[in-house]
Design a protein around this motif. Sequence first.
Motif, PDB file in Angstrom:
ATOM      1  N   LEU A 139       0.829  -1.204   0.000  1.00  0.00           N
ATOM      2  CA  LEU A 139       0.000   0.000   0.000  1.00  0.00           C
ATOM      3  C   LEU A 139       0.865   1.256   0.000  1.00  0.00           C
ATOM      4  N   VAL A 140       1.924   1.225   0.803  1.00  0.00           N
ATOM      5  CA  VAL A 140       2.825   2.382   0.836  1.00  0.00           C
ATOM      6  C   VAL A 140       3.489   2.547  -0.531  1.00  0.00           C
ATOM      7  N   SER A 187       4.208   5.192  -6.002  1.00  0.00           N
ATOM      8  CA  SER A 187       4.074   5.064  -7.452  1.00  0.00           C
ATOM      9  C   SER A 187       3.136   6.105  -8.022  1.00  0.00           C
ATOM     10  N   ILE A 188       2.019   6.352  -7.325  1.00  0.00           N
ATOM     11  CA  ILE A 188       1.038   7.301  -7.854  1.00  0.00           C
ATOM     12  C   ILE A 188       1.658   8.695  -7.955  1.00  0.00           C
ATOM     13  N   ALA A 214       2.658  10.911 -11.423  1.00  0.00           N
ATOM     14  CA  ALA A 214       2.096  12.212 -11.756  1.00  0.00           C
ATOM     15  C   ALA A 214       3.169  13.289 -11.837  1.00  0.00           C
ATOM     16  N   SER A 215       4.261  13.116 -11.091  1.00  0.00           N
ATOM     17  CA  SER A 215       5.170  14.261 -10.970  1.00  0.00           C
ATOM     18  C   SER A 215       6.647  13.899 -10.996  1.00  0.00           C
ATOM     19  N   HIS A 216       6.967  12.597 -11.040  1.00  0.00           N
ATOM     20  CA  HIS A 216       8.350  12.154 -10.944  1.00  0.00           C
ATOM     21  C   HIS A 216       9.010  12.610  -9.642  1.00  0.00           C
ATOM     22  N   GLY A 259       9.315  -3.312  -7.641  1.00  0.00           N
ATOM     23  CA  GLY A 259       8.283  -3.579  -8.634  1.00  0.00           C
ATOM     24  C   GLY A 259       8.436  -2.747  -9.885  1.00  0.00           C
ATOM     25  N   GLY A 260       9.330  -1.787  -9.858  1.00  0.00           N
ATOM     26  CA  GLY A 260       9.466  -0.881 -10.997  1.00  0.00           C
ATOM     27  C   GLY A 260       8.711   0.380 -10.676  1.00  0.00           C
ATOM     28  N   MET A 261       9.432   1.482 -10.493  1.00  0.00           N
ATOM     29  CA  MET A 261       8.805   2.717 -10.023  1.00  0.00           C
ATOM     30  C   MET A 261       7.679   3.131 -10.951  1.00  0.00           C
ATOM     31  N   GLY A 262       6.537   3.418 -10.373  1.00  0.00           N
ATOM     32  CA  GLY A 262       5.422   3.899 -11.179  1.00  0.00           C
ATOM     33  C   GLY A 262       4.552   2.789 -11.730  1.00  0.00           C
TER      34      GLY A 262
END
Lengths: 387, 291, 326, 260
Positions: free
Chosen positions: B21-22, B27-28, B32-34, B232-235
């Motif tokens: 969850l964290v 990722s979100i 959206a903004s890197h 998991g791979g950022m984003g």
Amino acid sequence: MTRHFIKRTLAILLTAAAALAFGAPGAPASETIRIGTFLSVTGPASFLGDPELKTLRMYIESINKDGGVLGRKLELVHYDVQHLADKAKTAIKRLIEDDKVDVIIGPSTTGTTMATIPLVERAGIPMISLAGAVVIINPVKKWVFKTPHTDRMACAKIFGDMKKRGFTRIGMISGTGGFGKSMRGQCKGLAADFGISVLADETYGPKDSDMTPQLTKIKNTKGLQAVLNPGFGQGPAIVTKNFRQLGMGMSLYQSHGVASKKYIELAGAAAEGVRLPAAALLVADQLADNDPQKVVVVGYKKAFEKRWGSAVSTFGGHAYDGLQLAISAIARAGSTDKEKVRAEIEKTSGYIGTGGIVHMSPDDHLGLSLSAFRMLEIKNGEWTLVD
Amino acid sequence: MFAEFLQFLLSGVTVGAAYGLVALGFSIIYNASHVINFAQGEFVMLGGMSTVFLMAAGLPMPVAVVLAVLVTVVLGLLLEKLAIEPARGAGVVPLIIITIGASIFLRGVAQVAMDREFHAMPPFTGDAPIMIAGATILPQSLWVFGGMAVMGMLLWYFFARARFGKAMLATAYNPLAARLIGVNTRLVLLCSFGLSALLGSVAGILLAPITFTSYDVGIMLGLKGFCAAILGGMGHGAGAVVGGLIVGIAEAMGAGYISSEYKDAIAFIIILLVLFFMPNGLFGKRTTERV
Amino acid sequence: MSQALKRKLADPRTGGLLGLAAVIAVLPLFLPNNFYYDVAIGAGLSAIVCVGLNLLIGYAGQISLGHAGFVGLGAYSSAVLTVEFGWHPLAAMTAGALGVGILAFLVARPILRLRGHYLAMATLGLGIIISIVVNTEAEYTGGPDGMTVPSLMFFGRELYGEAVWYWIVGAALLFTVWLSLNLIASPVGRALRAVHGSEPAAEIAGVDTAHYKVLVFVISAVIASLAGSLGAHYAGFVSPANVGFFRSIELVTMVVLGGMASTYGAVVGAAILTVLPQLLTGLEDYEHIAFGLILMLTVIFMPRGLVPSFFTIARNRLASAGAPPP
Amino acid sequence: MTLLKVEALSREFGGILAVDSLHFEIAPGSIHSIIGPNGAGKTTLFNLVTGVYAPSAGRVHFEGRDITGLAPHRLAAMGLSRTFQNLQIFFNMTALENVMVGLHLTLDRRLGAALFRLGGVARKERRARDAAAELMRFVGLEAYLDVDADAMPYGALKGLELARALASKPRLLLLDEPAAGLNPVETEEVAGLIRKIAQSGVTVVLVEHDMRLVMGVSDHVLVLDYGRKLAEGTVDEVRANPDVIAAYLGSGAAGGTHGA
């Protein structure tokens, strides 16, 4: 010009800091007795430093209201050092060199104490540590005293109780913080003396939130009769909950590191039947009326709970004892001369405190015997005396 | 032996779900903004701590939970509005420092506004352990796991179906192009912080009955969540969840079979190995730089 | 003043160094006691690490969230090798620096292939692993409680006390700043800045970017290690508290606050962030809030850091005052 | 003898061949242009030749040596340089320092000398400054010597990249759209500059959309379409080639327009 800029920034910051700090002490009156302290008020050991500081503040206020010591008011100088040795070193230098305190009470943890001992010894100023480990006073350091029982004593108390109940095969699960690590070492060294063998030995980190893997291993070690959990903070409460979750049948022992109501509150029903060694303070109301400690511990408990509205812990009691030892030594010495005060602290005999009855000597800068520890069991969410 | 393994697995999955969850929160915002939001762990803390204090103030649990989530979301939005937006265009390092500053700030606020002690929270549905083939699991663990599954599903739906979710994805892919086709990218950025604050607070509330909560629980959870997100791979949404579970399970297995003393190191050792050999994580896309 | 002399003084390598030396020389007049010396020494040691870190972050544009790990390895090398193995402190210090250099070299290639947040994660992980090892191997390191370190002996004299160490650290800082300024004003330094500016362009100009990234990572790690060793001997004590993640963050913050790609900025940043907590002790509970706020506000409103922003302002003032443009 | 030889070179991105088994040769001492509609694979080709991308298949030879997949800095040492379509300027430096980076390989790069300022570093640096300043004069940027690169106008940055590329003393210089974004006057200046560079003995290959520039300076033109070679020859030959006309008219981008 760069320097000018920095100076101006610093000046602004200083003003802001002073403006924001409510009740920051002003310039010291020349006649006050300055008591220095540097405790773990924030960070992972804050459950030690927080009641300690509250206790010191409260009693220094009341002593001042009653006229102070030697006719002089007491003044408390405090720095929060968290659990960090480096902050402790800076703080002690500030207390000794800049604030020129007369006596030092604290710090809260073994690590911060050990880091500052060389400086205290070099400077020659009496320090009464509120930390647990036996290494602080063994070997004896000229200027360093302490009030809490040692971890070694806790091990002895626990193993004595285990022996009485016929437990010889135990498992241990220890916190990796300074307290847990030190006590784990002391207990493992002492176990053989009591005919106890430690057959499982696990650890957990200070921020761990789940100890079921470690406990599962202990559970699957054949023939264990009891489990001992040296550690402080929230860890032991999680261990206790996981212990019940896994349906482990053996007895669970905690250390004096959890001797506060918070532990029972966190662990809830899972804490039922857990045993631990602790000072009489926790069971103040249950003490026999002829118990010499009764008056002291009941008085402290009432005063603390009235002033702060939260349950007492033995940790605040350590600070109470430290303060009493210091001011009675100053009173007896008739001055704040450091060597005289030190000698008087060392001569403390028969002081009745929250931790027990203190008889110090040049060879013993703690002065507590094993009898100062009581074995408690948690029943119906309350501490109860076992012996 | 199997019961032991299963116990480790169940422990790992519970903790891993929280990490997941964290990681989703990371990722979100990243999409959206890197920005790597190092204050993500503080959302977890705020969720748990607010609930505890609202309950102590006499509110019934469901109300306290909803309010706590709202409080955290509002703080998340404020963080974006007041700290991230004014610094737009700054590099990776300054943004990392800003979010670290924010996390210290939020921790300080929680310490003053609430307190420095650990608090227990009652489990949602009792704490009688459930036996599964010789291993046990707390009902609350099922809540954590279920919570992650539901949140994951909702997010998937949001991004795959909802108009605004698609707009967020478009912004992630190419902010300029998204703006040109009429996406309000500033709103997207703002919402990404709100959404991750929501995820963080939910994780904090679900987890608090098991692990307790205090003003500084967010630090380690944040770091491990970051690990999971990178793993998991950022984003990558599903990657974050899987990364979280892998980190959680690896820790539990490591503590059980290898060494409990090096448990915390395990997550970071995995991360280093993955980064050495799979620099984009398990699911991350290979990127080639345009010159 | 002659034009040549003026130019010489405006040059960071001569004028700046002289200024720094003057500050170090005059500062003791304003230090009333050992506590203030202690803070100054702490600032100096942090500044040394930051000057090195700034080469990596500010000039080469890479990030490290694990540098406290290198400082810690240096400190513990000095502690463990002298106490447990009876080495001479200078030998221990050298071995520590060498060991850290080799470690940094080995991890640098795979790590520095990464960018941005991946690099941040990898260095962060490395730092945390180091701190866990130090915490856990209590047999050698004393675990969480730390261990004492013998004083540094120099030609049979014990180096002890704040007054002595003030000058040692001051000299070390000057030397480090000198090295850093030299490096930056050389083809090697320009190559580092080129890596930051544009890797493809640096490559096609003949700069072996991978080589320079590894090089600067190793240099900054070795400087950190040496500063760690010095700090250990000064304090006479090492503990894991300063090896952890937060210390790494603090170091990066010092660099960013003072000003990236500014050697003096790193020094100023280290000084401010060392002094600030001492000023904030009166704030008690509000210390964290204040610290967090200061971090955020500086980066938001002075993204280039204090020193470069200051010089820009100063230059603009001069320019608007009618001075000819450079 | 050929200077650059490309054999069966291919590169795919996500299943699409951006460059498709391309063969061509570049003779030394002349100006070559590579043209083609957008997406024809011109920039990808440059990136493959200069080692930014590794090819999926095929070889690249430079002066008879196989340079396939070599890192760009190795190619720079062998005498190959380039400019970039999206400017790659070191914005953290002054203009002069940008050019000095181009001199990197000719300078003293020993760490010890740099750290301790030994071995005449200061003197060598002064000489490097002079050399870089000379190059800036060559491209007409003498007004910008100590100006921060991030304060320079776009047109000047194009020249700056050129000066930096020349600083590494290339024998083959690849220019990726040197006139993109420039006005006709500036374009004319660039054309002159390219001729000047070629006269100094550097072989120039340019990718360009500005047909006037291409037709004005090129000795030889290579036309790409969809990653494949469409035509090759002198300006006149290419202009007359029906395939080229079809491709350009078909793609809607007639000769003489500015490229993006």
